[in-house]
Design an enzyme around this catalytic site. Structure first.
Site, short mmCIF file in Angstrom:
data_model
loop_
_atom_site.label_atom_id
_atom_site.label_comp_id
_atom_site.label_asym_id
_atom_site.label_seq_id
_atom_site.Cartn_x
_atom_site.Cartn_y
_atom_site.Cartn_z
CG ASN A 219 -0.46 5.42 -1.26
OD1 ASN A 219 -0.23 5.69 -2.43
ND2 ASN A 219 0.35 4.63 -0.55
CD GLU A 220 1.34 1.69 -3.04
OE1 GLU A 220 1.88 1.17 -2.05
OE2 GLU A 220 1.96 1.93 -4.10
CG ASN A 221 -5.01 1.21 2.43
OD1 ASN A 221 -3.80 0.96 2.55
ND2 ASN A 221 -5.61 2.04 3.25
#
Length: 776
Positions: A403-405
Site C-alpha cells: 500500500n502506497e510505497n
C-alpha cells in the site's frame, strides 16, 4: 489429539521503569490472562488500566508497549499415543517459547504461525512460558543499527513484522500489543497433514481441483470434492455451478475434504474447506485495470477494510459476519484488505465466500520503506504461509504487493533520502510475485496500490492502472474529483465524525465541542479538523453549534463520496472501479469510515447504498452540457424538471439518457433553482449553487409518529423543499437504528423512517432537532 491452551497468567518482566509504581508489585506477581488475547485486554479485564478507547486514556497506557511480558501456563500430558508439539497460530510478536526450562524457539513475526516439537513431556505439570520483548524497543534498536533513513513519522514499525497500525495511524491510536493473539494448543499426532494447497480451476464444463499436500509421518492421502473421489491428487467435478460476486449471481460452494489415513483405514488427520468454482482475470491492456469474474468484466463497487479492532482477537465470526453484511447491504462487492493491518482470520474469508463479497488482499507493507536485508527471510515465510492458507477461498481475487510505497517512491522524497538503498521494491517486483506464481497461479498479482503498471511510471498517472485520489481531501475541494478520470480508483475518501452515540460513549468532554480535548484526541489525521473546516467552507455557512458541526460534516462526507462515485461510474468503461476509503473503524474516531468504531452506520453508509446500487440515475457535467446518465438500466426516457426552491416547475421534458440537456434547463437564478430527474423509482438532483448560497425556504412540514413492537415509524410530509432530511435516533437511545438517511423531499412529498429500538421514546423527541435534521 488437540488440546487448546486457553488459561494463562501474564506478568511484567525485566526492567519495569515504565510501569506505574502502584502497579509494579501486582504485575510482577501476574494476573489472569486469556488466549487468544493481548496484554492490554488482560490488564483491562483485571481492572488495572482504564479503557484506552475512552477519552484520552490512550496516553495513560503507553507504558504497556515499552514493557516485556511473560505468559505462563501448566498442562498435563494427555494419555494419547504419538509425537507431541505445541502449535501457536499467532504470536505478537518478539517471543521466546520455553517448556520445562528448555527453549523451544524464538519468533519475530506476528503474521506467521509456529509449531514446536516438545520432545518428552511430564505426565503432569508441564510448565510453558512465552516471553514477549517490547516490540517498540525491538523496532527502535533495529532501526538505530540500520542505515535506512527514517521516512515515516512515529515509531519504526517498518523494522518489525507486526501490524503496522498498532503503532498509530491517521485513524487509529498507538496501542502496541503483545500476546498470544490467536489460538495455542498441544497436538499429539502419529501422522498429520502439514500443508494442504488446493488449486481450483474451471476447464470447459468441468471444475478441476488439484490438491498439493505435505505429510508428516506415514499415511495415505484421500481427496474428495462434492463427494467425488480424486484420482491421484486431482478431482474433476462435472458441470459445477459457478461462484459469483453477489452483484452478479449466486455463491454455490462445494465441500473439499482431505484425509490422511493409516494403513488400517484409521483417519489420522482431516482438512476441510468449502470451495467455489470460478475464474478471475485482470485486464491491463492499454492502461486499463479491469477485473473480470467468469469472463464478465465488472465495475468494482468496493471499500477498503482495516482491522476492525485494535485488538484483533476480539473480532469473532459474528462480528465479521455483521461487517460483511453491512458491506453487502450497501451493494459493496469487494473489500480491499489494507496492507497496514493483518491477514485476517479464516472466518473473514469464509464469510466473504458465503456472501459473495470479493477480496483484494494486500501483502502487509504500507507507507514506509522496508529494509530488505533485515526482513527478507521473514517476508518470504509469511507470504508462503498466508498464500497457501487463503488460496482455497473463491472470494479472494487479487494479490497486491503493498500500500502506497510506490506513491512514496515517486512523491514523498524517498528517492533522494534513500540514496539508492533497497526499500522493498525487490519484495514487490520479485519475491512476492514469485511466491504467488508458484503457490497460487490462478489469481492475478499487482506490485502495489497505487500502481501505474510499471515501476518506471509515476504511480499517480491517471491513464494507467489503479490510483489513490487524496489531493481532494488533503488540498482541494471534492468538486475536483471531476477533473480527472482514472482507470480505477483503489483509495479515495472524506472524513466525518462518528455517530453521536458512538462519540458520546467514548468522549465525555464538558462542553462537547469540535476542538474539545477528547474530540481532538479522537481525530488522528494531520490537521484533520482544519481539513474538515476547509472542506465545509465552499459548501456551507460556518456551523454555529456542535450539533450543526457534527451534522454538516457527516453530510459533507456523504456528498463528497456521492460526487466521486457517480463521476467514476458515469465514465465506465474507461474507469472500472471505485474502492472507497474506508468501510470500518477500529475504535471510536473521526475518520473516513462509513461504519464507525461501534459498528453504527454514518450517513455515508446510506449514500453508498444508493450510489453503489445496480441501477443509478445521475446528472453529470460534460463539455457539451449537463447530461443525465442511467447506469445499469436502460429507460427509454428520463423525466427532467427545472424547479424553483419554492416548488414551481419552470421547465420539463422527457430526454433520452446520455444526451445533453437543452437550454431550457440552464439556471435563470442559480440560488433559487435546481434540476430533478426521474426514471421509474430512480431520482437524481442537480443544484446550481452551493448550499450556503441557496435561498432555501423556511422548512414547513407535518409529522407523525406511530409505535410498533420494537420501534417507531416517523413520517415527515414536506410542504416546502427539504434537502437531506435525516433522523438520528441514536441521540435518544444507544440501540436505535434507522433504515435510511439523506432524503430530499419536494413540496407534497413524504418519507417514512423506520426506527428500531427496545427503548421507550417520546414521539416529540423523534421529530425535534437535532434528532430530525435537514439542510437549512
Amino acid at each position: 489429539m488437540r488440546m487448546d491452551l486457553t488459561r494463562w497468567t501474564v506478568r511484567a518482566t525485566g526492567d519495569l521503569v515504565e510501569v506505574p509504581a502502584e502497579l509494579v508489585d501486582t504485575l510482577r506477581a501476574g494476573v489472569s490472562a486469556t488466549v487468544p488475547g493481548s496484554v492490554h485486554t488482560d490488564l483491562l479485564a483485571a481492572g488495572l488500566i482504564p479503557d484506552p478507547y475512552l477519552d484520552r486514556n490512550e496516553d495513560l497506557v503507553q507504558w504497556i508497549g515499552l514493557t516485556d511480558w511473560r505468559y505462563e501456563t501448566e498442562f498435563d500430558r494427555p494419555a494419547a499415543a504419538g509425537a507431541a508439539a505445541l502449535a501457536f497460530d499467532g504470536l505478537d510478536t518478539v517471543a521466546k517459547i520455553e517448556l520445562n526450562g528448555r527453549v523451544l524457539g524464538e519468533t519475530e513475526n506476528m503474521h506467521r504461525s509456529y509449531r514446536f516439537p516438545t520432545g518428552e513431556l511430564r505426565s503432569e505439570g508441564n510448565e510453558l512460558s512465552v516471553t514477549f520483548a517490547s516490540a517498540v524497543r525491538y523496532a527502535r534498536a533495529r532501526a538505530a543499527a540500520h542505515p535506512l533513513p527514517r521516512t515515516n513519522d512515529g515509531e519504526p514499525s517498518n523494522f518489525i513484522r507486526k501490524m503496522a497500525c498498532n503503532f498509530g495511524w491517521d485513524w487509529g491510536p498507538s496501542l502496541v500489543t503483545a500476546g498470544l493473539w490467536r489460538p495455542a494448543r498441544l497436538e499429539i499426532t502419529t501422522g498429520r497433514l502439514a500443508s494442504v494447497r488446493p488449486v481450483v480451476t474451471v476447464e470447459g464444463t468441468e471444475g478441476v481441483v488439484t490438491v498439493h499436500t505435505e505429510v508428516e509421518g506415514e499415511g495415505t492421502v484421500r481427496i474428495r470434492v462434492a463427494g467425488i473421489e480424486a484420482t491421484g491428487d486431482t478431482a474433476r467435478v462435472p458441470s459445477p455451478q459457478l461462484w459469483w460476486p453477489h452483484t452478479l449471481g449466486e455463491q454455490p460452494l462445494y465441500p473439499l475434504e482431505v484425509t490422511l489415513e493409516a494403513a488400517d483405514g484409521t483417519v489420522l488427520d482431516t482438512w476441510t474447506r468449502e470451495i467455489g468454482f470460478r475464474t478471475v482475470a485482470l485486464d491491463t491492456t492499454d492502461g486499463a485495470f479491469i477485473l473480470s469474474v467468469n469472463g464478465t468484466p465488472l465495475f468494482v463497487r468496493g471499500a477498503n477494510w482495516i482491522p476492525d479492532d485494535c485488538f484483533p482477537h476480539r473480532v469473532d465470526a459474528q462480528r465479521y459476519a455483521r461487517r460483511i453484511e453491512q458491506a453487502k447491504d450497501v451493494n459493496i462487492d469487494l473489500l480491499r484488505v489494507w496492507g497496514g493491518g493483518i491477514f485476517e482470520s479464516d472466518e473473514f474469508y469464509a464469510e466473504c465466500d458465503r456472501e459473495g463479497v470479493l477480496v483484494w488482499q494486500d501483502f502487509l507493507f504500507a507507507c514506509m520503506p522496508y529494509p530488505e536485508d533485515v526482513l527478507a527471510e521473514e517476508v518470504e515465510a509469511e507470504a508462503r504461509e498466508n498464500v497457501v492458507r487463503l488460496a482455497p477461498h473463491p472470494s479472494l481475487v487479487l494479490w497486491c504487493g503493498n500500500n502506497e510505497n510506490y506513491l512514496g517512491w515517486f512523491h514523498w522524497d524517498w528517492q533522494e533520502r534513500l540514496a539508492g538503498q533497497p526499500w522493498g521494491a525487490t519484495f514487490y517486483e520479485k519475491l512476492l510475485p514469485a511466491v504467488v506464481g508458484e503457490l497460487d497461479p490462478t489469481r492475478p498479482y499487482v506490485p502495489g496500490s497505487p500502481w501505474a503498471l510499471s515501476p518506471e511510471r509515476d504511480a499517480l498517472d491517471p491513464d494507467y492502472g489503479c490510483q489513490h485520489v487524496w489531493d481532494m481531501w488533503n488540498e482541494r475541494d471534492y468538486l475536483g474529483y471531476r477533473d480527472t478520470v482514472p482507470r480505477f480508483v483503489s483509495e479515495f475518501g472524506w472524513q466525518a465524525p462518528p455517530t453521536f452515540a458512538t462519540l458520546t460513549e467514548a468522549v465525555h468532554d464538558e462542553p462537547l465541542a469540535a476542538d474539545s480535548p477528547g474530540v481532538l484526541h479522537h481525530q488522528k489525521a494531520f490537521d484533520g479538523n482544519g481539513k474538515l473546516a476547509r472542506g465545509l467552507a465552499p459548501h456551507f455557512a460556518e456551523p454555529e453549534t456542535f450539533d450543526d458541526w457534527h451534522f454538516l460534516n457527516q453530510v459533507n462526507q456523504a456528498r463528497a463520496i456521492r460526487l466521486a462515485v457517480e463521476h467514476y461510474r458515469s465514465h465506465a468503461p474507461r474507469c472500472m472501479g471505485a474502492i472507497v476509503w474506508q468501510l470500518n473503524d477500529c475504535w471510536p474516531v473521526t475518520s473516513w469510515a462509513a461504519v464507525d468504531g461501534a459498528g453504527r452506520p454514518k450517513p455515508l453508509w446510506y449514500t453508498l447504498r444508493e450510489v453503489y446500487a445496480d441501477e443509478l440515475l445521475t446528472i453529470q457535467p460534460r463539455p457539451e452540457g449537463l447530461t443525465v446518465f442511467a447506469l445499469g438500466f436502460t429507460p427509454e426516457t428520463v423525466d427532467v424538471r427545472r424547479m424553483s426552491v419554492t416548488g414551481e416547475e419552470l421547465a420539463s421534458a422527457a430526454v433520452a439518457p446520455g444526451t445533453a440537456l437543452g437550454p431550457e434547463f440552464a439556471a435563470g437564478d442559480p440560488a433559487r433553482e435546481f434540476l430533478v430527474a426521474d426514471a421509474g423509482d430512480k431520482r437524481a438532483f442537480w443544484f446550481f449553487a452551493e448550499d450556503k448560497d441557496i435561498a432555501y425556504p423556511q422548512a414547513e412540514f407535518t409529522q407523525s409518529v406511530t409505535g410498533f413492537d420494537g420501534g417507531y415509524e416517523v413520517t415527515v410530509i414536506a410542504d416546502t423543499l427539504m434537502r437531506d432530511v435525516c433522523l438520528f435516533p441514536d441521540r435518544l437511545a444507544a440501540d436505535a437504528t434507522v433504515d435510511f438517511a439523506l432524503v430530499t423531499l419536494l413540496p407534497g412529498e413524504s418519507a417514512t423512517f423506520t426506527v428500531e429500538t427496545e427503548a421507550r421514546l417520546q414521539p416529540g423527541d423523534l421529530t425535534s432537532a437535532p434528532v430530525l435534521h435537514w439542510i437549512e
